[in-house]
Design a protein around this motif. Structure first.
Motif, mmCIF file in Angstrom:
data_model
loop_
_atom_site.group_PDB
_atom_site.id
_atom_site.type_symbol
_atom_site.label_atom_id
_atom_site.label_comp_id
_atom_site.label_asym_id
_atom_site.label_seq_id
_atom_site.Cartn_x
_atom_site.Cartn_y
_atom_site.Cartn_z
ATOM 1 N N TYR A 34 55.263 69.269 67.357
ATOM 2 C CA TYR A 34 54.210 68.425 66.822
ATOM 3 C C TYR A 34 53.172 69.262 66.077
ATOM 4 C CZ TYR A 34 51.294 64.375 66.386
ATOM 5 O OH TYR A 34 50.572 63.333 65.873
ATOM 6 N N GLY A 35 53.071 70.540 66.447
ATOM 7 C CA GLY A 35 52.213 71.436 65.687
ATOM 8 C C GLY A 35 50.757 71.439 66.101
ATOM 9 N N LEU A 70 49.912 75.025 64.632
ATOM 10 C CA LEU A 70 49.370 75.105 63.278
ATOM 11 C C LEU A 70 48.141 75.991 63.168
ATOM 12 C CD1 LEU A 70 49.850 71.644 61.662
ATOM 13 C CD2 LEU A 70 50.615 73.849 60.805
ATOM 14 N N ALA A 76 36.286 61.361 65.205
ATOM 15 C CA ALA A 76 36.371 59.917 64.976
ATOM 16 C C ALA A 76 35.799 59.105 66.129
ATOM 17 C CB ALA A 76 37.820 59.509 64.714
ATOM 18 N N ARG A 84 38.019 60.387 74.529
ATOM 19 C CA ARG A 84 37.848 59.232 73.648
ATOM 20 C C ARG A 84 38.041 57.939 74.435
ATOM 21 N NH1 ARG A 84 39.512 57.607 67.521
ATOM 22 N NH2 ARG A 84 38.426 55.637 67.710
ATOM 23 N N TYR A 136 46.302 71.237 57.151
ATOM 24 C CA TYR A 136 46.201 70.484 58.398
ATOM 25 C C TYR A 136 47.592 70.153 58.935
ATOM 26 C CZ TYR A 136 44.097 67.636 61.955
ATOM 27 O OH TYR A 136 43.698 67.152 63.161
ATOM 28 N N ARG A 184 33.159 57.475 68.651
ATOM 29 C CA ARG A 184 31.782 57.004 68.442
ATOM 30 C C ARG A 184 31.014 57.039 69.750
ATOM 31 N NH1 ARG A 184 32.523 51.374 66.835
ATOM 32 N NH2 ARG A 184 34.364 51.574 68.104
ATOM 33 N N GLN A 231 41.611 63.333 73.959
ATOM 34 C CA GLN A 231 42.141 61.971 74.025
ATOM 35 C C GLN A 231 41.600 61.243 75.255
ATOM 36 O OE1 GLN A 231 45.685 64.227 73.020
ATOM 37 N NE2 GLN A 231 46.618 62.255 72.523
ATOM 38 N N LEU A 260 54.252 69.115 58.289
ATOM 39 C CA LEU A 260 55.034 69.386 59.496
ATOM 40 C C LEU A 260 56.307 68.560 59.578
ATOM 41 C CD1 LEU A 260 52.544 70.063 62.344
ATOM 42 C CD2 LEU A 260 54.388 71.520 61.557
ATOM 43 N N TRP A 318 40.100 68.680 68.887
ATOM 44 C CA TRP A 318 41.088 68.213 67.913
ATOM 45 C C TRP A 318 40.362 67.213 67.032
ATOM 46 C CZ3 TRP A 318 46.266 65.437 69.466
ATOM 47 C CH2 TRP A 318 47.150 65.501 68.381
ATOM 48 N N GLU A 319 40.047 67.635 65.805
ATOM 49 C CA GLU A 319 39.075 66.876 65.023
ATOM 50 C C GLU A 319 39.471 65.428 64.753
ATOM 51 O OE1 GLU A 319 37.055 68.550 61.784
ATOM 52 O OE2 GLU A 319 36.174 70.083 63.049
ATOM 53 N N ILE A 320 40.757 65.183 64.597
ATOM 54 C CA ILE A 320 41.173 63.802 64.313
ATOM 55 C C ILE A 320 40.711 62.869 65.429
ATOM 56 C CG2 ILE A 320 43.465 64.229 65.320
ATOM 57 C CD1 ILE A 320 42.688 61.761 62.534
ATOM 58 N N VAL A 321 40.586 63.414 66.645
ATOM 59 C CA VAL A 321 40.119 62.614 67.776
ATOM 60 C C VAL A 321 38.622 62.806 67.982
ATOM 61 C CG1 VAL A 321 40.390 62.148 70.238
ATOM 62 C CG2 VAL A 321 42.382 62.806 68.873
ATOM 63 N N GLU A 347 44.468 58.587 76.026
ATOM 64 C CA GLU A 347 43.298 57.720 75.953
ATOM 65 C C GLU A 347 43.338 56.674 77.055
ATOM 66 O OE1 GLU A 347 42.028 56.025 72.260
ATOM 67 O OE2 GLU A 347 42.892 57.652 71.090
#
Lengths: 351, 351
Positions: free
Chosen positions: A80-81, A85, A285, A254, B80, A287, A251, B85, A279-282, A224
């Motif tokens: 999944y990286g 990465l 985002a 969040r 990213y 709130r 996760q 990937l 992990w910035e995507i989580v 989550e």
């Protein structure tokens, strides 16, 4: 040894020995190094082949420094990286100025695929191999001992005498919990992943070292949904509610933040929340956006790149496990105040 | 040509010509192929150097088929890894059985870094290069024309006469919107990314081709926050509210679903939502999990790997843009019924 002999020895590669002996390059290498597992007949056949071809094992080390291929292999089972990465980006950064390129080989958890890729790396005479994964307490499904090139383990478990780089989970967790204590939180709960992960145990111990042995730790999946469920469980109990939740990953955090908002509980005014992984995507985002422990995986990759270069150049590197520090990335979910970069008191900045 | 000449020509590599002429390998290659931009003086110097060294340009093509390095370079500016990937995983899958390894080179949007990596690939005489990125309407910041090895472009823009693989955004969008129509939705809105993206235009046109030219399209950033904002805007207007939202990516869709839930609107009973990208960290964690268009990037990578192998083996491949189909991954956010794999009616399965 006369010059002509050296030249000859360097023309005959381990690959030629392997081909003529009918074994893989890895097996040939192990046979000549007296390592690895194989029948005595195989080991003898490889050695006889090497002798017949005029291959000199000692030439290998010399070839590595003199005839560098300027390639490094990066083996990973993290398809999944998520973790690989940033490690890869750091490795590349450390190597690109030296003109060294990186082979990325995804081996999943497949020993046969791992062998294929390691053999390919041997064929291509990479200057070194960096092994990386998704857990610091699991080994890749390949044996990298006894190879004729240096190996560095980064964010995966290596053998006892290896050079291994891992994140300092305990230090990262301690910083997060100390932040919450300094923010005035009195009833901090730790909601985290499965007990079978070494990193889960390290973070939980660091948590209890700060809040006391009675500190409550709830284990569940890395999701989550588990964050939601944990809030449901904690807030349906009688008695005082937590005023802070330190989570084992972003996760879970969040899920905790969403569940609190849905109950009308304001983060961070009423409850502080901190995640792990950054992990910035989580984290960005959520709130409000999550304060989270960053494992500095890119720096870990840079360090792995620097070490493999030193090894490839024949410099000595002390074996052992090196723990690299995490850093707390402060966003809005935690409350409290950030101390200035001068850690000895001084300016305070509200967040 | 006599055998000795061939042997000599093959011993002198393009790298040697470049080194002696004092230019990069890419420039030497272009000079000898009469392509690329450089002063006439440079081109002449390279050609004279090649002649002096006994280098024969024609030997290169032969060397590529006879002396394959069994390596393929993958160039990307998607640091990213969101898109690269899965492409990389597909490329590896196609190549591993052929004993071919993949160099992954992250060049960000840095032309100088791109040149370093392309030169390294030329030095290592890779059998081919796959260029990949994060947008189908942007080129990588490197010129790959005139190289002495085949190039395939996958999920990034290539030159006119190149071999380029992209996802069929229009078909993917059409399938998503047709699903919503079949589910009985009458008032479908499209909330998507910035108009400057070609894929945004393609998806919006496909949306309008199904729902009619009056179909409403809202543009904004590729974020959850934009999904929230769009719902706020749509539901604060007078008149009928949408009964379905087709979103340009999964992050927007997650924002839409969360905003609807916070308004007490039930997804999918009252409003259907469909995303795009099928990025599992987002689509599977949404409550309810998102139906989403999957661009099949792994299959796109597999196809790129197959094509580069054919080219490396000297087989002809027709140039042009190949559009690979997307597939709709149905989860719980869309409502409606799934037709069985027999698309001609038949069994219906409620989701």
């Amino acid at each position: 040894m006369r010059y002509a002999d050296v030249a000859k020895a360097e023309r005959i590669r381990i690959y030629d020995v392997a081909r003529v002996a009918g074994v893989s390059v890895a097996t040939a290498s192990k046979a000549l190094n007296d390592t690895g597992r194989m029948t005595e007949a195989t080991r003898t056949r490889v050695k006889q082949t090497a002798a017949a071809l005029g291959f000199r094992p000692n030439a290998m080390a010399r070839a590595l420094t003199k005839h560098r291929s300027f390639t490094v292999g990066l083996l990973t089972n993290d398809t999944y990286g998520r973790f690989t990465l940033p490690v890869m980006a750091g490795v590349s950064e450390a190597l690109v100025d030296q003109g060294v390129s990186v082979f990325l080989c995804g081996i999943e958890d497949d020993a046969a695929l791992g062998k294929v890729h390691v053999d390919a790396m041997l064929d291509k005479q990479v200057d070194g191999i960096i092994a990386t994964g998704k857990r610091i307490d699991r080994r890749l499904p390949v044996d990298l001992s006894g190879l004729p090139m240096p190996v560095v383990y980064a964010f995966t478990e290596g053998p006892e005498d290896a050079i291994t780089l891992v994140s300092d989970d305990a230090q990262g967790a301690r910083e997060a919990v100390e932040w919450l204590v300094q923010a005035g939180r009195k009833n901090i709960v730790h909601v985290t992943g499965p007990e079978t992960f070494v990193s889960v145990g390290e973070r939980a111990r660091a948590f209890r070292a700060v809040v006391g042995e009675a500190g409550r730790v709830l284990h569940g999946p890395w999701s989550e949904a588990w964050g939601h469920e944990a809030v449901g469980r904690l807030w349906s109990e009688a008695g005082d509610k937590p005023d802070a939740v330190f989570c084992g990953n972003d996760q879970i955090a969040r899920g905790v933040v969403d569940a609190l908002r849905e109950r009308g509980i304001v983060v961070p005014d009423q409850v502080s929340v901190v995640g792990f992984d950054n992990w910035e995507i989580v984290s960005a985002a959520t709130r409000p956006p999550l304060t989270s422990v960053d494992m500095n995986l890119k720096e870990l990759g840079r360090e792995a790149g620097r070490l493999i270069l030193e090894l490839a150049e024949g410099k000595p590197v002390e074996p052992g496990v090196r723990q690299l520090p995490c850093k707390l990335v402060v966003r809005q979910s935690c409350g409290g105040v950030r101390r200035s970069s001068d850690q000895q008191g001084g300016v305070l900045e509200e967040v």
